[in-house]
Design an enzyme around this catalytic site. Structure first.
Site, PDB file in Angstrom:
ATOM      1  N   GLU A  46      16.853 -43.855 -17.390  1.00 60.98           N
ATOM      2  CA  GLU A  46      17.025 -44.502 -18.690  1.00 60.98           C
ATOM      3  C   GLU A  46      16.605 -45.973 -18.641  1.00 60.98           C
ATOM      4  O   GLU A  46      15.996 -46.482 -19.572  1.00 60.98           O
ATOM      5  CB  GLU A  46      18.481 -44.389 -19.170  1.00 60.98           C
ATOM      6  CG  GLU A  46      18.856 -43.016 -19.669  1.00 60.98           C
ATOM      7  CD  GLU A  46      18.039 -42.597 -20.892  1.00 60.98           C
ATOM      8  OE1 GLU A  46      17.629 -43.473 -21.664  1.00 60.98           O
ATOM      9  OE2 GLU A  46      17.788 -41.403 -21.040  1.00 60.98           O
ATOM     10  N   CYS A 202       8.185 -36.299 -34.786  1.00 62.05           N
ATOM     11  CA  CYS A 202       8.404 -37.267 -35.870  1.00 62.05           C
ATOM     12  C   CYS A 202       7.782 -38.609 -35.460  1.00 62.05           C
ATOM     13  O   CYS A 202       8.474 -39.603 -35.239  1.00 62.05           O
ATOM     14  CB  CYS A 202       9.903 -37.399 -36.162  1.00 62.05           C
ATOM     15  SG  CYS A 202      10.213 -38.203 -37.737  1.00 62.05           S
ATOM     16  N   CYS A 209       4.840 -33.124 -39.652  1.00 58.63           N
ATOM     17  CA  CYS A 209       5.841 -32.450 -40.478  1.00 58.63           C
ATOM     18  C   CYS A 209       5.570 -30.947 -40.601  1.00 58.63           C
ATOM     19  O   CYS A 209       6.510 -30.154 -40.721  1.00 58.63           O
ATOM     20  CB  CYS A 209       5.885 -33.075 -41.866  1.00 58.63           C
ATOM     21  SG  CYS A 209       6.251 -34.832 -41.806  1.00 58.63           S
ATOM     22  N   CYS A 212       7.230 -29.307 -37.832  1.00 58.17           N
ATOM     23  CA  CYS A 212       8.559 -29.841 -37.490  1.00 58.17           C
ATOM     24  C   CYS A 212       9.638 -28.789 -37.763  1.00 58.17           C
ATOM     25  O   CYS A 212       9.695 -28.236 -38.873  1.00 58.17           O
ATOM     26  CB  CYS A 212       8.840 -31.099 -38.310  1.00 58.17           C
ATOM     27  SG  CYS A 212      10.485 -31.750 -38.006  1.00 58.17           S
ATOM     28  N   CYS A 218      14.553 -32.049 -44.389  1.00 54.52           N
ATOM     29  CA  CYS A 218      14.174 -33.468 -44.342  1.00 54.52           C
ATOM     30  C   CYS A 218      13.802 -34.017 -45.726  1.00 54.52           C
ATOM     31  O   CYS A 218      12.761 -33.655 -46.294  1.00 54.52           O
ATOM     32  CB  CYS A 218      12.995 -33.630 -43.382  1.00 54.52           C
ATOM     33  SG  CYS A 218      12.400 -35.324 -43.309  1.00 54.52           S
TER      34      CYS A 218
HETATM   35 FE1  SF4 Z   1       9.995 -36.317 -39.283  1.00 51.87          FE
HETATM   36 FE2  SF4 Z   1      10.931 -35.151 -41.451  1.00 51.87          FE
HETATM   37 FE3  SF4 Z   1       8.385 -34.906 -40.850  1.00 51.87          FE
HETATM   38 FE4  SF4 Z   1      10.221 -33.691 -39.364  1.00 51.87          FE
HETATM   39  S1  SF4 Z   1       9.725 -33.282 -41.479  1.00 51.87           S
HETATM   40  S2  SF4 Z   1       8.448 -34.857 -38.619  1.00 51.87           S
HETATM   41  S3  SF4 Z   1      11.888 -35.160 -39.441  1.00 51.87           S
HETATM   42  S4  SF4 Z   1       9.425 -36.817 -41.389  1.00 51.87           S
END
Ligand code: SF4
Length: 375
Positions: A46, A202, A209, A212, A218
């Site tokens: 870390e 993200c 997205c 994602c 989201c």
């Molecule tokens: Fe980020 Fe939302 Fe896109 Fe997922 S959907 S990558 S959380 S902005």
């Protein structure tokens, strides 16, 4: 949709955990510090990962643990040996604080890395995020974490309208980081999964997205506001400074270096003697000022020669123009060295192995390539 989502429903939080965990089990990177539950090794990773890329850290992490396999070996090592293993990672303050923290663990916790939040957070160089990461990853404690990747991810999952670094923004992010954790087991895995989604999906610009796992949940994706959430930071205001670094050679060609004292910017590291000359208006007054400052600090008179190089660097909010001047000790003015300043005369080989400040290293790289040239 509300402008800013204060709280998620229990159902949505449960769904987020399931989706994130499934995605992580299929896509999470196999990083060496994820294969251990040793809090010491996780702590090392870390600290190394602060301001440093994963690919850069991996070989350093292995070498460090080979030399210092546990906290006691680190505590009993010489600081210069720790710096040697850190050379190239930069931000040496991290290494110095780890060394100090290891001594505290050895002396106050019988050499066993603590697993109590207050004790971990109280160690030098360990902030709220790092303490939470160590304890959730190693012993699965229910500790929220907010670092660069989760901060961006949570800001988007909350459609956060405040700057992430503002007091209100931070309060909101930490509160959400706590909400996403399961009540009983599994906090370490959820934290890891969400960090990984933040770092691999993200992304700051052009987040992915469409692949994602959290897109259905989201609000930033749904409103198409990825480019404006997180709210962009106001640009930093810089203060310009000028400094003189003295490249002082003796008759054997060795160069005078000094170790920065505990209260200085690069505490514990080696550097050329350097002085702030911002108020000076001319090159002659800069040189004269540096000579006066040198006498006051080191107890010796010097003769300053040519300016040989200059380079620019930034430290926090300062933009610094560093000017290297050749100089030599004025042997006609016999005086005593100030023994409170730790100095060493180093030949090229010794100097290359010293842990130098980053701008001192850049100046030394130039000097070693161009001895005899000027700007
Ligand atoms: Fe980020 Fe939302 Fe896109 Fe997922 S959907 S990558 S959380 S902005």
């Amino acid at each position: 949709m509300r402008d800013e989502i204060e709280f998620w429903s229990t159902g949505d939080l449960t769904r987020l955990r399931k989706l994130a965990t499934k995605w992580f089990s299929e896509n999470g990177r196999n990083l060496p510090w994820r294969l251990t539950s040793d809090p010491y090794a996780i702590w090392v990773s870390e600290i190394m990962l602060q301001q440093t890329q994963v690919a850069t850290v991996i070989p350093y992490f292995h070498r460090f643990l080979e030399s210092f396999p546990n906290v006691v070996t680190l505590a009993t090592a010489a600081l210069d040996d720790v710096y040697r293993l850190w050379a190239g990672l930069g931000y040496y303050r991290r290494a110095r604080q780890m060394h100090e923290a290891a001594k505290v663990v050895k002396e106050e916790h019988a050499g066993v890395f603590p697993t109590d939040f207050q004790n971990v957070h109280g160690l030098p160089g360990i902030g709220r995020y790092t303490a939470g990461a160590i304890l959730s990853f190693s012993v699965d404690q229910r500790q929220p974490i907010v670092e660069a990747n989760t901060q961006r991810l949570y800001a988007r999952l909350l459609h956060l309208k405040q700057e992430t670094s503002s007091k209100a923004g931070q309060a909101h992010l930490w509160s959400f980081a706590e909400q996403v954790l399961p009540k009983r087991k599994g906090s370490g895995s959820i934290n890891q999964a969400l960090m990984e989604i933040g770092s691999q999906v993200c992304l700051p610009k052009n987040p992915l997205c469409l692949i994602c796992p959290l897109s259905d949940l989201c609000p930033t994706f749904k409103s198409g506001s990825q480019a404006t959430i997180p709210v962009p930071k106001r640009p930093k205001e810089f203060t310009d400074l000028r400094e003189v670094a003295l490249v002082i050679q003796d008759k054997k060609g060795r160069i005078l270096m000094r170790r920065c004292a505990a209260e200085e910017r690069w505490a514990g590291l080696w550097d050329f003697p350097r002085f702030d000359v911002t108020p000076c208006r001319t090159a002659a007054s800069e040189a004269a000022h540096a000579a006066t400052q040198f006498r006051a600090r080191f107890g010796q008179s010097i003769l300053i020669g040519r300016k040989i190089h200059e380079l620019k660097h930034s430290v926090t909010r300062y933009r610094i123009l560093l000017q290297g001047y050749e100089a030599e000790i004025d042997s006609s003015a016999r005086a005593r060295w100030n023994v409170d300043v730790e100095t060493v005369w180093s030949d090229a080989e010794e100097l290359s192995s010293l842990a130098l400040s980053s701008s001192g290293k850049r100046l030394w790289n130039w000097v070693s390539r161009n001895r005899g040239d000027s700007v």
